[in-house]
Design a protein around this motif. Structure first.
Motif, PDB file in Angstrom:
ATOM      1  N   THR A   2       0.840  -1.199   0.000  1.00 33.58           N
ATOM      2  CA  THR A   2       0.000   0.000   0.000  1.00 33.58           C
ATOM      3  C   THR A   2       0.871   1.243   0.000  1.00 33.58           C
ATOM      4  N   ILE A   3       0.273   2.353  -0.326  1.00 32.37           N
ATOM      5  CA  ILE A   3       0.953   3.642  -0.340  1.00 32.37           C
ATOM      6  C   ILE A   3       0.193   4.555   0.621  1.00 32.37           C
ATOM      7  N   SER A   4       0.912   5.361   1.373  1.00 30.58           N
ATOM      8  CA  SER A   4       0.247   6.250   2.330  1.00 30.58           C
ATOM      9  C   SER A   4      -0.486   7.362   1.588  1.00 30.58           C
ATOM     10  N   ARG A   7       1.904  10.170   0.548  1.00 32.27           N
ATOM     11  CA  ARG A   7       2.718   9.834  -0.625  1.00 32.27           C
ATOM     12  C   ARG A   7       1.855   9.806  -1.888  1.00 32.27           C
ATOM     13  N   TYR A   8       0.646   9.306  -1.764  1.00 37.71           N
ATOM     14  CA  TYR A   8      -0.260   9.264  -2.910  1.00 37.71           C
ATOM     15  C   TYR A   8      -0.534  10.672  -3.432  1.00 37.71           C
ATOM     16  N   LEU A  41      -2.093   2.543 -10.328  1.00 29.41           N
ATOM     17  CA  LEU A  41      -1.942   1.995  -8.982  1.00 29.41           C
ATOM     18  C   LEU A  41      -2.761   0.718  -8.810  1.00 29.41           C
ATOM     19  N   ILE A  46      -1.055  -1.305  -5.860  1.00 31.64           N
ATOM     20  CA  ILE A  46      -0.640  -0.319  -4.858  1.00 31.64           C
ATOM     21  C   ILE A  46      -1.815   0.627  -4.634  1.00 31.64           C
TER      22      ILE A  46
END
Length: 54
Positions: A2-4, A7-8, A41, A46
């Motif tokens: 996963t991406i925070s 950050r996204y 994503l 992600i």
């Protein structure tokens, strides 16, 4: 993986800024870039860690 959210949104801003002068961005706008990022994503598996929106 996963991406925070932070950050996204950083990634989204960077990619939007990079596309801002392109013909497609002028025609399609920010939502076009956001859609491209979301599709990529999803394809890569992600995702943001939450569903918060900016």
């Amino acid at each position: 993986m996963t991406i925070s959210d932070r950050r996204y949104f950083e990634l989204l801003k960077t990619l939007t800024d990079m596309q801002a002068s392109s013909d497609r961005y002028v025609v399609m706008g920010r939502s076009w870039v956001e859609n491209q990022v979301q599709v990529a994503l999803c394809d890569w598996g992600i995702y943001p860690t939450s569903s918060e929106v900016a």
